[in-house]
Design a protein around this motif. Structure first.
Motif, PDB file in Angstrom:
ATOM      1  N   SER A  41      58.466  40.842 -22.690  1.00 26.83           N
ATOM      2  CA  SER A  41      59.679  40.787 -23.499  1.00 26.83           C
ATOM      3  C   SER A  41      59.441  41.161 -24.948  1.00 26.83           C
ATOM      4  O   SER A  41      60.201  41.911 -25.539  1.00 26.83           O
ATOM      5  CB  SER A  41      60.278  39.375 -23.417  1.00 26.83           C
ATOM      6  OG  SER A  41      61.461  39.304 -24.175  1.00 26.83           O
ATOM      7  N   ASP A  42      58.353  40.663 -25.546  1.00 31.41           N
ATOM      8  CA  ASP A  42      58.096  40.882 -26.965  1.00 31.41           C
ATOM      9  C   ASP A  42      57.405  42.226 -27.185  1.00 31.41           C
ATOM     10  O   ASP A  42      56.402  42.542 -26.531  1.00 31.41           O
ATOM     11  CB  ASP A  42      57.223  39.765 -27.533  1.00 31.41           C
ATOM     12  CG  ASP A  42      57.916  38.413 -27.470  1.00 31.41           C
ATOM     13  OD1 ASP A  42      59.153  38.386 -27.587  1.00 31.41           O
ATOM     14  OD2 ASP A  42      57.226  37.398 -27.282  1.00 31.41           O
ATOM     15  N   ASP A  85      60.857  38.904 -34.466  1.00 28.00           N
ATOM     16  CA  ASP A  85      60.301  39.437 -33.220  1.00 28.00           C
ATOM     17  C   ASP A  85      61.270  40.432 -32.589  1.00 28.00           C
ATOM     18  O   ASP A  85      62.413  40.090 -32.273  1.00 28.00           O
ATOM     19  CB  ASP A  85      60.031  38.296 -32.229  1.00 28.00           C
ATOM     20  CG  ASP A  85      58.955  37.353 -32.724  1.00 28.00           C
ATOM     21  OD1 ASP A  85      58.051  37.817 -33.430  1.00 28.00           O
ATOM     22  OD2 ASP A  85      59.044  36.137 -32.418  1.00 28.00           O
ATOM     23  N   GLN A  89      62.333  42.369 -29.448  1.00 26.96           N
ATOM     24  CA  GLN A  89      62.152  42.181 -28.018  1.00 26.96           C
ATOM     25  C   GLN A  89      62.740  43.351 -27.239  1.00 26.96           C
ATOM     26  O   GLN A  89      63.666  44.023 -27.680  1.00 26.96           O
ATOM     27  CB  GLN A  89      62.805  40.875 -27.572  1.00 26.96           C
ATOM     28  CG  GLN A  89      62.169  39.641 -28.215  1.00 26.96           C
ATOM     29  CD  GLN A  89      62.685  38.356 -27.611  1.00 26.96           C
ATOM     30  OE1 GLN A  89      63.802  38.281 -27.125  1.00 26.96           O
ATOM     31  NE2 GLN A  89      61.862  37.317 -27.632  1.00 26.96           N
ATOM     32  N   TYR A 118      64.529  43.323 -24.648  1.00 24.47           N
ATOM     33  CA  TYR A 118      65.935  43.118 -24.275  1.00 24.47           C
ATOM     34  C   TYR A 118      66.854  43.723 -25.331  1.00 24.47           C
ATOM     35  O   TYR A 118      67.773  44.489 -25.027  1.00 24.47           O
ATOM     36  CB  TYR A 118      66.205  41.613 -24.114  1.00 24.47           C
ATOM     37  CG  TYR A 118      67.575  41.275 -23.592  1.00 24.47           C
ATOM     38  CD1 TYR A 118      67.807  41.172 -22.226  1.00 24.47           C
ATOM     39  CD2 TYR A 118      68.637  41.061 -24.468  1.00 24.47           C
ATOM     40  CE1 TYR A 118      69.068  40.859 -21.741  1.00 24.47           C
ATOM     41  CE2 TYR A 118      69.899  40.749 -23.984  1.00 24.47           C
ATOM     42  CZ  TYR A 118      70.105  40.649 -22.626  1.00 24.47           C
ATOM     43  OH  TYR A 118      71.357  40.348 -22.155  1.00 24.47           O
ATOM     44  N   TRP A 133      68.871  37.656 -29.950  1.00 25.27           N
ATOM     45  CA  TRP A 133      67.677  38.445 -29.670  1.00 25.27           C
ATOM     46  C   TRP A 133      66.800  37.803 -28.602  1.00 25.27           C
ATOM     47  O   TRP A 133      65.905  38.446 -28.059  1.00 25.27           O
ATOM     48  CB  TRP A 133      66.865  38.629 -30.948  1.00 25.27           C
ATOM     49  CG  TRP A 133      66.493  37.359 -31.630  1.00 25.27           C
ATOM     50  CD1 TRP A 133      65.371  36.616 -31.429  1.00 25.27           C
ATOM     51  CD2 TRP A 133      67.271  36.661 -32.607  1.00 25.27           C
ATOM     52  NE1 TRP A 133      65.386  35.499 -32.218  1.00 25.27           N
ATOM     53  CE2 TRP A 133      66.537  35.503 -32.965  1.00 25.27           C
ATOM     54  CE3 TRP A 133      68.484  36.896 -33.223  1.00 25.27           C
ATOM     55  CZ2 TRP A 133      67.004  34.589 -33.905  1.00 25.27           C
ATOM     56  CZ3 TRP A 133      68.943  35.981 -34.164  1.00 25.27           C
ATOM     57  CH2 TRP A 133      68.213  34.857 -34.500  1.00 25.27           C
ATOM     58  N   ARG A 134      67.057  36.528 -28.282  1.00 28.21           N
ATOM     59  CA  ARG A 134      66.282  35.856 -27.235  1.00 28.21           C
ATOM     60  C   ARG A 134      66.830  36.160 -25.843  1.00 28.21           C
ATOM     61  O   ARG A 134      66.269  35.718 -24.842  1.00 28.21           O
ATOM     62  CB  ARG A 134      66.301  34.344 -27.458  1.00 28.21           C
ATOM     63  CG  ARG A 134      65.687  33.896 -28.772  1.00 28.21           C
ATOM     64  CD  ARG A 134      65.784  32.382 -28.915  1.00 28.21           C
ATOM     65  NE  ARG A 134      65.336  31.928 -30.218  1.00 28.21           N
ATOM     66  CZ  ARG A 134      65.431  30.672 -30.648  1.00 28.21           C
ATOM     67  NH1 ARG A 134      65.956  29.741 -29.843  1.00 28.21           N
ATOM     68  NH2 ARG A 134      65.017  30.341 -31.843  1.00 28.21           N
ATOM     69  N   HIS A 173      62.639  40.970 -19.858  1.00 26.36           N
ATOM     70  CA  HIS A 173      62.713  39.605 -20.369  1.00 26.36           C
ATOM     71  C   HIS A 173      62.358  38.589 -19.284  1.00 26.36           C
ATOM     72  O   HIS A 173      61.876  37.490 -19.578  1.00 26.36           O
ATOM     73  CB  HIS A 173      64.117  39.319 -20.895  1.00 26.36           C
ATOM     74  CG  HIS A 173      64.252  38.011 -21.599  1.00 26.36           C
ATOM     75  ND1 HIS A 173      63.615  37.728 -22.788  1.00 26.36           N
ATOM     76  CD2 HIS A 173      64.937  36.884 -21.279  1.00 26.36           C
ATOM     77  CE1 HIS A 173      63.915  36.511 -23.182  1.00 26.36           C
ATOM     78  NE2 HIS A 173      64.706  35.966 -22.278  1.00 26.36           N
TER      79      HIS A 173
END
Length: 274
Positions: free
Chosen positions: A3-4, A12, A14, A16, A84-85, A137
């Motif tokens: 993901s990162d 961060d 990512q 996604y 962003w998560r 992700h």
């Protein structure tokens, strides 16, 4: 399945978010091209895509937060804004974005079905990129299985955590058991649907409502069946079906109605120029 990407100034980046951004830009560019090819004002695309993007993100995030409030957000409500998560529910975004476009069409006094026919072409394209982001992700994962196309997510991934909690693997297992790549299956289906809608709009757009009907029926079927393969914690909504499956049933009915009412515009004056 990573993901990162990297961290810059404490932020961060990512995969996604990157895939969502790529999908947004590609949809914008292709929408302007299709507008030029079919006699629409390309400048109108700027407004349409902003309405759809803003409404889509708000609706998708709102439904995700609602579905996962007790598990993820009750102890940290501000996390609801950490887009962003990851954590978006497509149908929530689809409904709010559609409402925004309907309001835009009413203000412009444009026939709604004709406007929606144009806009719906790009929904599966953007969705396909979003599902690829889901794959990296690790969310929206499938159940154990998949045979030759089964995917093993790494230690610490949502699929791995789920299988540890269910006792399927030990807490030191380096990988999860193979699961159905539901994200990629849906991404592939959406990509095929985008190609079909592009062709339909180019060649059959005088049948008002046809693209809307084809999209609604095809995606409802794809999503309903795909939900049967998923194993991420969503919970049964009613009668053993998930929230998304019930929305798919409603979308299928709407799609059939659109197909039933699809009619050809008169060739003089109302049909877009080639």
């Amino acid at each position: 399945m990573h993901s990162d990407l990297f961290s810059l100034f404490g932020f961060d980046l990512q995969m996604y978010g990157l895939m969502m951004a790529i999908g947004f830009v590609l949809c914008y560019c292709l929408a302007r091209r299709l507008a030029r090819l079919t006699g629409r004002d390309p400048g109108e695309v700027d407004t349409l895509i902003m309405v759809a993007a803003i409404g889509g993100v708000i609706g998708a995030r709102a439904v995700y937060v609602w579905q996962n409030w007790g598990r993820e957000f009750a102890g940290d409500p501000l996390a609801a804004f950490a887009l962003w998560r990851g954590g978006l529910v497509f149908y929530g975004g689809f409904v709010v974005a559609t409402l925004g476009i309907v309001v835009y069409g009413l203000l412009r006094r444009e026939p709604l079905r004709r406007l929606l026919d144009f806009c719906v072409v790009f929904v599966p394209l953007g969705h396909a990129f979003g599902r690829v982001g889901c794959f990296f992700h690790g969310c929206c994962f499938g159940g154990v299985g998949g045979g030759a196309i089964g995917v093993r997510f790494p230690q610490g991934s949502p699929a791995w955590q789920r299988q540890v909690a269910e006792g399927l693997i030990g807490p030191y297992a380096p990988q999860a058991l193979p699961v159905w790549p539901t994200q990629l299956i849906e991404a592939a289906g959406c990509a095929v649907l985008f190609v079909a809608l592009w062709w339909l709009y180019r060649t059959r757009r005088r049948f008002v409502g046809l693209c809307c009907g084809v999209y609604a029926v095809a995606y409802a079927a794809l999503r309903f069946l795909g939900e049967c393969l998923r194993d991420d914690p969503r919970g049964a909504f009613y009668l053993g079906l998930s929230f998304s499956q019930w929305v798919s049933v409603g979308l299928l009915a709407i799609g059939i109605a659109f197909l039933t009412m699809a009619y050809p515009e008169r060739e003089h004056g109302t049909e877009d120029s080639q």
